[in-house]
Scaffold this motif. Structure first.
Motif, PDB file in Angstrom:
ATOM      1  N   ALA A 143       4.783  -0.237  -0.505  1.00 45.43           N
ATOM      2  CA  ALA A 143       3.586  -0.988  -0.090  1.00 45.43           C
ATOM      3  C   ALA A 143       3.492  -2.347  -0.771  1.00 45.43           C
ATOM      4  O   ALA A 143       2.438  -2.751  -1.246  1.00 45.43           O
ATOM      5  N   ASP A 144       4.605  -3.077  -0.785  1.00 48.31           N
ATOM      6  CA  ASP A 144       4.700  -4.353  -1.508  1.00 48.31           C
ATOM      7  C   ASP A 144       5.171  -5.453  -0.565  1.00 48.31           C
ATOM      8  O   ASP A 144       6.376  -5.658  -0.390  1.00 48.31           O
ATOM      9  N   ASP A 172      -1.822   7.416   1.367  1.00 43.18           N
ATOM     10  CA  ASP A 172      -2.222   6.021   1.240  1.00 43.18           C
ATOM     11  C   ASP A 172      -1.703   5.215   2.421  1.00 43.18           C
ATOM     12  O   ASP A 172      -0.705   5.553   3.039  1.00 43.18           O
ATOM     13  N   PRO A 175      -0.111  -1.849   3.858  1.00 46.34           N
ATOM     14  CA  PRO A 175      -0.831  -3.106   4.142  1.00 46.34           C
ATOM     15  C   PRO A 175      -0.288  -3.751   5.417  1.00 46.34           C
ATOM     16  O   PRO A 175       0.450  -4.753   5.367  1.00 46.34           O
ATOM     17  N   GLU A 178      -0.660  -7.646   6.149  1.00 42.03           N
ATOM     18  CA  GLU A 178       0.189  -8.481   5.296  1.00 42.03           C
ATOM     19  C   GLU A 178       1.653  -8.337   5.668  1.00 42.03           C
ATOM     20  O   GLU A 178       2.411  -9.316   5.668  1.00 42.03           O
ATOM     21  N   ASP A 307      -6.643   7.425   2.560  1.00 45.06           N
ATOM     22  CA  ASP A 307      -6.918   6.361   3.523  1.00 45.06           C
ATOM     23  C   ASP A 307      -6.999   6.903   4.946  1.00 45.06           C
ATOM     24  O   ASP A 307      -7.391   6.189   5.860  1.00 45.06           O
TER      25      ASP A 307
END
Length: 375
Positions: A143-144, A172, A175, A178, A307
């Protein structure tokens, strides 16, 4: 001796507390179910089971062949059109499983000379797709988006970024906005597995891409499974029509695999139509997940904030995780038990799934049992 090494590996698994065994469940289990992925409680809904039965009566027990030979029915086309419309994509293609859909999407969209950027927390089916793809794969930190940007900067040909929308171990979310922005900087495609988002996230359960405004974009492809929120079996790829046409001609798990059985197709279609009529089921699944997490953490347990509808509770060791899950079962509660190699960080945990049809009383009971049996 042939296959003698299998005994050595079995002994090693046993010593490490990682030996897995099959446990058939009865048709009417007395256990409170927090282990399955039936997020909306539709697997046994009368409309869904009748959809399966009616399709089997009309089309037979099996698809009889690959989709390109004899395996495509009018029912498959109906499901594809309605699934694409519901999730906001131009087109869809149904596969015999979500695993097959992921293998198809990754391998067909990562030709020789391309770059595949894969999240370290991705599901095994995406990982296997990367291994089978002819492109070169770079695995990046979980998730980066910045790690994705750096990886894309090393390539010069076609590129695709691959990620779950909701990660299956801890629940989770990726993103996505992004990631899409980073992909567009480099002209890369974004392929996301929305297995745990469909039916839970987005307006009325339309999925994670829909929720963040990416559904239907020309550079976004999503895969889904029909075996979780829709309570059936099978998978699908959603995306631009030209991508779907390409899969029909290039995806080996579509060309050479028998089509999805009519009963599963009919059940998924019935569940999808039911969700359209009852969109509140998605919000209820999220509400149940939040309440379950709140009560677990209030009781002193280490639970990851969900989430979507997956809640992870850390266990001290693989052996203790197995014993914890067994003690829960003995007390009337079914929970998932995730251990290496199923967990990317090596940390064992109980994996709980929220369902829209769980009552507050059942949630209280589940939290009590998990707390009383903790190692």
């Amino acid at each position: 001796m042939a296959f003698g090494w299998i005994d050595e590996q079995a002994d090693a698994r046993r010593r490490a507390g990682l030996l897995r065994t099959l446990r058939p469940r009865p048709a009417d289990s007395p256990l409170l179910d927090l282990a399955s992925n039936d997020y909306l409680g539709l697997a046994r809904h009368p409309e869904v089971t009748e959809g399966a039965a009616d399709a089997a009566r009309r089309w037979g027990g099996g698809a009889t062949g690959s989709r390109l030979v004899t395996g495509t029915t009018e029912l498959h086309g109906e499901l594809e059109r309605e699934l694409a419309d519901f999730c906001g994509f131009e087109a869809a293609l149904v596969f015999s499983s979500g695993y097959a859909a992921n293998l198809a999407a990754v391998t067909a969209l990562a030709p020789h000379g391309s770059l595949v950027v894969s999240d370290a927390g991705n599901h095994a089916s995406l990982i296997d797709g990367c291994r089978l793809a002819r492109g070169a794969t770079q695995v990046v930190a979980h998730a980066d988006p910045e790690a994705v940007r750096k990886a894309l900067g090393t390539g010069s040909g076609p590129a695709v970024v691959v990620s779950d929308t909701v990660f299956s171990v801890d629940g989770d979310a990726a993103p996505l906005g992004e990631l899409a922005d980073v992909c567009r900087e480099f002209g890369a495609g974004l392929l996301v597995d929305d297995a745990h988002g469909l039916g839970v996230l987005g307006d009325g359960g339309r999925g994670a891409p829909y929720a963040v405004g990416l559904a239907g974009a020309p550079d976004i492809v999503a895969t889904v499974t029909l075996s979780k929120s829709l309570g059936s079996q099978g998978g699908a790829v959603l995306g631009p029509a030209r991508v779907i046409d390409h899969l029909v001609n290039a995806a080996r798990t579509f060309i050479f695999d028998t089509g999805l059985a009519p009963a599963a197709t009919g059940a998924a279609l019935a569940a999808l139509r039911l969700l359209r009529r009852e969109p509140e089921r998605a919000a209820r699944a999220r509400e149940v997940a939040t309440r379950l997490h709140t009560r677990l953490t209030a009781s002193g347990l280490e639970a990851v904030r969900p989430d979507a509808a997956v809640i992870s509770v850390r266990a001290p060791s693989p052996e203790q995780a197995v014993r914890w899950a067994a003690d829960c079962r003995a007390a009337g509660l079914a929970v998932g038990c995730f251990r290496p190699p199923s967990v990317p960080d090596g940390i064992s945990r109980l994996r709980l799934t929220a369902r829209a049809d769980l009552t507050d009383g059942q949630l209280d009971r589940a939290v009590r049992v998990i707390g009383e049996t903790r190692p």
